[in-house]
Design a protein around this motif. Structure first.
Motif, PDB file in Angstrom:
ATOM      1  N   ARG A 135       9.300 -26.141 -23.636  1.00 47.12           N
ATOM      2  CA  ARG A 135       9.084 -25.896 -22.201  1.00 47.12           C
ATOM      3  C   ARG A 135      10.276 -26.239 -21.327  1.00 47.12           C
ATOM      4  O   ARG A 135      10.137 -26.352 -20.113  1.00 47.12           O
ATOM      5  CB  ARG A 135       7.852 -26.644 -21.733  1.00 47.12           C
ATOM      6  CG  ARG A 135       6.641 -25.747 -21.885  1.00 47.12           C
ATOM      7  CD  ARG A 135       5.639 -26.296 -22.741  1.00 47.12           C
ATOM      8  NE  ARG A 135       4.478 -25.434 -22.805  1.00 47.12           N
ATOM      9  CZ  ARG A 135       3.734 -25.361 -23.896  1.00 47.12           C
ATOM     10  NH1 ARG A 135       4.054 -26.053 -24.977  1.00 47.12           N
ATOM     11  NH2 ARG A 135       2.682 -24.587 -23.914  1.00 47.12           N
ATOM     12  N   VAL A 136      11.430 -26.438 -21.926  1.00 44.98           N
ATOM     13  CA  VAL A 136      12.658 -26.455 -21.122  1.00 44.98           C
ATOM     14  C   VAL A 136      12.867 -24.993 -20.727  1.00 44.98           C
ATOM     15  O   VAL A 136      12.871 -24.108 -21.603  1.00 44.98           O
ATOM     16  CB  VAL A 136      13.855 -26.966 -21.956  1.00 44.98           C
ATOM     17  CG1 VAL A 136      15.155 -26.782 -21.198  1.00 44.98           C
ATOM     18  CG2 VAL A 136      13.641 -28.419 -22.346  1.00 44.98           C
ATOM     19  N   PRO A 137      13.002 -24.683 -19.432  1.00 44.33           N
ATOM     20  CA  PRO A 137      13.052 -23.271 -19.024  1.00 44.33           C
ATOM     21  C   PRO A 137      14.060 -22.425 -19.812  1.00 44.33           C
ATOM     22  O   PRO A 137      13.761 -21.278 -20.158  1.00 44.33           O
ATOM     23  CB  PRO A 137      13.408 -23.352 -17.536  1.00 44.33           C
ATOM     24  CG  PRO A 137      12.751 -24.624 -17.100  1.00 44.33           C
ATOM     25  CD  PRO A 137      12.943 -25.582 -18.250  1.00 44.33           C
ATOM     26  N   ALA A 138      15.229 -22.985 -20.133  1.00 45.52           N
ATOM     27  CA  ALA A 138      16.220 -22.181 -20.867  1.00 45.52           C
ATOM     28  C   ALA A 138      15.722 -21.839 -22.277  1.00 45.52           C
ATOM     29  O   ALA A 138      16.040 -20.776 -22.811  1.00 45.52           O
ATOM     30  CB  ALA A 138      17.554 -22.924 -20.942  1.00 45.52           C
ATOM     31  N   VAL A 139      14.933 -22.745 -22.873  1.00 45.64           N
ATOM     32  CA  VAL A 139      14.404 -22.490 -24.221  1.00 45.64           C
ATOM     33  C   VAL A 139      13.283 -21.447 -24.137  1.00 45.64           C
ATOM     34  O   VAL A 139      13.208 -20.515 -24.950  1.00 45.64           O
ATOM     35  CB  VAL A 139      13.924 -23.810 -24.879  1.00 45.64           C
ATOM     36  CG1 VAL A 139      13.303 -23.544 -26.235  1.00 45.64           C
ATOM     37  CG2 VAL A 139      15.090 -24.790 -24.997  1.00 45.64           C
ATOM     38  N   LEU A 266      21.877 -35.101 -29.037  1.00 43.99           N
ATOM     39  CA  LEU A 266      22.491 -33.773 -29.005  1.00 43.99           C
ATOM     40  C   LEU A 266      21.638 -32.795 -29.820  1.00 43.99           C
ATOM     41  O   LEU A 266      21.833 -32.632 -31.020  1.00 43.99           O
ATOM     42  CB  LEU A 266      23.918 -33.806 -29.561  1.00 43.99           C
ATOM     43  CG  LEU A 266      24.646 -32.470 -29.392  1.00 43.99           C
ATOM     44  CD1 LEU A 266      25.000 -32.227 -27.939  1.00 43.99           C
ATOM     45  CD2 LEU A 266      25.891 -32.396 -30.251  1.00 43.99           C
ATOM     46  N   TYR A 267      20.684 -32.184 -29.131  1.00 44.59           N
ATOM     47  CA  TYR A 267      19.869 -31.144 -29.771  1.00 44.59           C
ATOM     48  C   TYR A 267      20.498 -29.806 -29.397  1.00 44.59           C
ATOM     49  O   TYR A 267      20.594 -29.476 -28.203  1.00 44.59           O
ATOM     50  CB  TYR A 267      18.419 -31.259 -29.288  1.00 44.59           C
ATOM     51  CG  TYR A 267      17.483 -30.145 -29.769  1.00 44.59           C
ATOM     52  CD1 TYR A 267      17.857 -29.264 -30.790  1.00 44.59           C
ATOM     53  CD2 TYR A 267      16.220 -29.995 -29.226  1.00 44.59           C
ATOM     54  CE1 TYR A 267      17.004 -28.260 -31.236  1.00 44.59           C
ATOM     55  CE2 TYR A 267      15.356 -28.995 -29.664  1.00 44.59           C
ATOM     56  CZ  TYR A 267      15.763 -28.122 -30.665  1.00 44.59           C
ATOM     57  OH  TYR A 267      14.923 -27.120 -31.095  1.00 44.59           O
ATOM     58  N   ASP A 284      23.073 -29.831 -21.777  1.00 47.61           N
ATOM     59  CA  ASP A 284      23.346 -28.874 -20.697  1.00 47.61           C
ATOM     60  C   ASP A 284      22.090 -28.005 -20.591  1.00 47.61           C
ATOM     61  O   ASP A 284      22.166 -26.784 -20.644  1.00 47.61           O
ATOM     62  CB  ASP A 284      24.557 -28.033 -21.142  1.00 47.61           C
ATOM     63  CG  ASP A 284      25.408 -27.586 -19.973  1.00 47.61           C
ATOM     64  OD1 ASP A 284      25.078 -27.959 -18.836  1.00 47.61           O
ATOM     65  OD2 ASP A 284      26.376 -26.845 -20.208  1.00 47.61           O
ATOM     66  N   LEU A 285      20.947 -28.667 -20.457  1.00 46.54           N
ATOM     67  CA  LEU A 285      19.667 -28.035 -20.794  1.00 46.54           C
ATOM     68  C   LEU A 285      19.248 -26.873 -19.897  1.00 46.54           C
ATOM     69  O   LEU A 285      18.406 -26.070 -20.268  1.00 46.54           O
ATOM     70  CB  LEU A 285      18.563 -29.093 -20.903  1.00 46.54           C
ATOM     71  CG  LEU A 285      17.774 -29.560 -19.679  1.00 46.54           C
ATOM     72  CD1 LEU A 285      16.744 -30.573 -20.134  1.00 46.54           C
ATOM     73  CD2 LEU A 285      18.627 -30.119 -18.605  1.00 46.54           C
ATOM     74  N   HIS A 286      19.859 -26.782 -18.705  1.00 44.46           N
ATOM     75  CA  HIS A 286      19.468 -25.712 -17.790  1.00 44.46           C
ATOM     76  C   HIS A 286      20.290 -24.444 -18.014  1.00 44.46           C
ATOM     77  O   HIS A 286      20.150 -23.490 -17.263  1.00 44.46           O
ATOM     78  CB  HIS A 286      19.625 -26.198 -16.350  1.00 44.46           C
ATOM     79  CG  HIS A 286      20.949 -26.819 -16.113  1.00 44.46           C
ATOM     80  ND1 HIS A 286      21.225 -28.114 -16.468  1.00 44.46           N
ATOM     81  CD2 HIS A 286      22.084 -26.312 -15.619  1.00 44.46           C
ATOM     82  CE1 HIS A 286      22.483 -28.387 -16.176  1.00 44.46           C
ATOM     83  NE2 HIS A 286      23.025 -27.310 -15.676  1.00 44.46           N
ATOM     84  N   ARG A 287      21.182 -24.472 -18.998  1.00 44.99           N
ATOM     85  CA  ARG A 287      21.992 -23.274 -19.276  1.00 44.99           C
ATOM     86  C   ARG A 287      21.598 -22.647 -20.603  1.00 44.99           C
ATOM     87  O   ARG A 287      21.274 -23.349 -21.557  1.00 44.99           O
ATOM     88  CB  ARG A 287      23.480 -23.628 -19.350  1.00 44.99           C
ATOM     89  CG  ARG A 287      24.045 -23.947 -18.004  1.00 44.99           C
ATOM     90  CD  ARG A 287      25.561 -24.018 -18.010  1.00 44.99           C
ATOM     91  NE  ARG A 287      26.029 -24.214 -16.656  1.00 44.99           N
ATOM     92  CZ  ARG A 287      26.264 -23.224 -15.793  1.00 44.99           C
ATOM     93  NH1 ARG A 287      26.124 -21.963 -16.156  1.00 44.99           N
ATOM     94  NH2 ARG A 287      26.639 -23.483 -14.557  1.00 44.99           N
ATOM     95  N   PRO A 321      16.598 -21.248  -5.889  1.00 42.82           N
ATOM     96  CA  PRO A 321      17.501 -20.829  -6.958  1.00 42.82           C
ATOM     97  C   PRO A 321      18.831 -21.591  -6.931  1.00 42.82           C
ATOM     98  O   PRO A 321      19.389 -21.849  -5.862  1.00 42.82           O
ATOM     99  CB  PRO A 321      17.716 -19.341  -6.668  1.00 42.82           C
ATOM    100  CG  PRO A 321      16.452 -18.928  -5.988  1.00 42.82           C
ATOM    101  CD  PRO A 321      16.034 -20.104  -5.164  1.00 42.82           C
ATOM    102  N   GLY A 322      19.290 -21.954  -8.135  1.00 41.17           N
ATOM    103  CA  GLY A 322      20.562 -22.665  -8.251  1.00 41.17           C
ATOM    104  C   GLY A 322      20.392 -24.162  -8.418  1.00 41.17           C
ATOM    105  O   GLY A 322      21.310 -24.853  -8.842  1.00 41.17           O
ATOM    106  N   LEU A 323      19.196 -24.677  -8.081  1.00 43.91           N
ATOM    107  CA  LEU A 323      18.983 -26.122  -8.206  1.00 43.91           C
ATOM    108  C   LEU A 323      18.225 -26.388  -9.499  1.00 43.91           C
ATOM    109  O   LEU A 323      17.167 -25.823  -9.731  1.00 43.91           O
ATOM    110  CB  LEU A 323      18.204 -26.649  -7.005  1.00 43.91           C
ATOM    111  CG  LEU A 323      18.874 -26.396  -5.654  1.00 43.91           C
ATOM    112  CD1 LEU A 323      18.099 -27.080  -4.537  1.00 43.91           C
ATOM    113  CD2 LEU A 323      20.322 -26.891  -5.654  1.00 43.91           C
ATOM    114  N   GLN A 324      18.802 -27.265 -10.297  1.00 47.51           N
ATOM    115  CA  GLN A 324      18.239 -27.435 -11.635  1.00 47.51           C
ATOM    116  C   GLN A 324      17.232 -28.570 -11.740  1.00 47.51           C
ATOM    117  O   GLN A 324      17.163 -29.431 -10.866  1.00 47.51           O
ATOM    118  CB  GLN A 324      19.371 -27.636 -12.640  1.00 47.51           C
ATOM    119  CG  GLN A 324      20.180 -28.875 -12.435  1.00 47.51           C
ATOM    120  CD  GLN A 324      21.659 -28.643 -12.708  1.00 47.51           C
ATOM    121  OE1 GLN A 324      22.211 -27.574 -12.492  1.00 47.51           O
ATOM    122  NE2 GLN A 324      22.301 -29.663 -13.209  1.00 47.51           N
TER     123      GLN A 324
END
Ligand code: SOE
Length: 380
Positions: A135-139, A266-267, A284-287, A321-324
């Motif tokens: 549930r990390v949005p990037a994942v 470091l996952y 860098d979880l939001h990317r 948008p843009g705020l993590q």
């Protein structure tokens, strides 16, 4: 007005805080039929339970989890205790008709996990395992891209979870803070604690594993045990790596360790498909890094997608948008999905049966490391 869902949480450590924070935040950001209520926290020490309850806002405390499970005013039991206690608590909670949210890994091993699956299915109680990284949005966004077929046929899935906090031989094993180093409490070492996350994400993104060949290593063979005061053999895997095949024909390479000096959590995973590749990094979880070979040749390259737009998964619920957002929000999302599942009747995943698949891979890893042979992952 949302309906209350009374939570009884057992345990008060790192995960107790992460889950409680999620229960507290979820109704502020998600519009749901149910709203968690911090009804009771349970710990063996009354002082610790009271301290935690006062700090985080639980209405009451228990010191015996059996009493908590039997309480009529509790709807859901959250199991945040060491792995060797998950099964007994879950079986009792299911028998008492409670919903169950259980910390990962589900169980000490596959057979124990299966009994838990059977218990919740027999009791028909909603259940979920806290594999939060889905549930990390990037994942979650990676899952969308894969499901849309953008990667095409998958060739490789590579995952790592690296830490460095157990390198000192002076670190004891066992007890409240260090049960993860005690095989009797944890069942395994980095395979169950860290690689389990990588396996859960991998099964979700790329389907089941077919077979594998693993190695494990215990670098520090003996440590003082906090409960006995004696120097005892260390039974956990300090490091673990395996290669294998997914059922879709892609190749798996996985590694986890607590001996990678300089790495705290470091996952990372990388998936290479016929048309495109994806890379994600917890630091860098939001990317989400994305490369698409179908881009115009002269412009082709890795894109670093800042997963913070309103149309990215979960992000429309947060800021602009843009705020993590961060690590803790993955737990908020998991609670939101669990509650949503109660309303829709479509249970949030991974439920116990789904998390049992990861347990079977963990069993295969330990079997293979011991036998030094390729092992077929049992079908769940
Ligand atoms: C171990 O250090 C640990 O806290 C795991 O138990 C968690 O599951 C992982 O998300 C972070 O690391």
């Amino acid at each position: 007005m949302a309906k209350p869902l009374n939570i009884g949480m057992i345990g008060y450590g790192f995960m107790g805080r992460a889950h409680t924070n999620a229960y507290k935040r979820v109704a502020d950001f998600f519009d749901l039929e149910y709203r968690p209520v911090l009804k009771a926290v349970c710990a063996r020490s009354a002082d610790k339970a009271k301290e935690f309850a006062a700090k985080w806002g639980y209405e009451s405390v228990e010191t015996d989890w059996k009493k908590l499970v039997e309480r009529k005013d509790i709807d859901a039991i959250d199991i945040c205790t060491p792995n060797n206690t998950h099964s007994e608590i879950a079986l009792a909670a299911a028998a008492a008709g409670k919903m169950i949210l259980c910390e990962k890994p589900l169980a000490m091993n596959g057979p124990e996990g299966l009994k838990m699956v059977e218990a919740v299915e027999k009791a028909k109680v909603p259940n979920m395992v806290w594999y939060n990284y889905r549930r990390v949005p990037a994942v979650t966004f990676a899952k969308q891209l894969i499901d849309e077929g953008r990667l095409g046929r998958i060739f490789h899935y590579r995952a790592k979870f690296l830490q460095d906090w157990t390198i000192s031989a002076d670190l004891p094993q066992g007890g409240t803070a260090l049960w993860r180093l005690d095989v009797a409490a944890a069942g395994s070492g980095v395979s169950g604690d860290l690689l389990a996350h990588c396996i859960d994400t991998a099964i979700w993104l790329n389907g089941p594993l077919a077979d594998l060949n693993a190695m494990t290593e215990t670098f520090i063979k003996e440590r003082k045990h906090n409960l006995t005061g004696k120097v005892e053999k260390v039974g956990i895997d300090d490091a673990c790596a395996f290669m294998g095949h997914f059922k879709n024909g892609s190749l798996a390479t996985f590694e986890s360790t607590r001996y990678a000096r300089g790495h705290k959590a470091l996952y990372t995973f990388e998936i290479n498909g016929e048309h495109a590749s994806i890379f994600w990094d917890l630091h860098d979880l939001h990317r989400l890094q994305y490369f698409d070979h179908r881009d115009q040749g002269s412009l082709r390259g890795w894109r670093s997608i800042h997963v913070t737009d309103g149309d990215h998964p979960y992000m429309g619920k947060w800021w602009v948008p843009g705020l993590q957002i961060g690590y803790e929000h993955s737990f908020v999302h998991q609670v939101a999905d669990f509650l949503e599942g109660l309303t829709t009747g479509k249970p949030a995943q991974p439920d116990f049966r789904n998390a049992y698949q990861t347990q079977l891979v963990l069993d295969a890893i330990l079997d293979s490391a011991k036998s030094q042979k390729w092992v077929t992952v049992a079908a769940g």
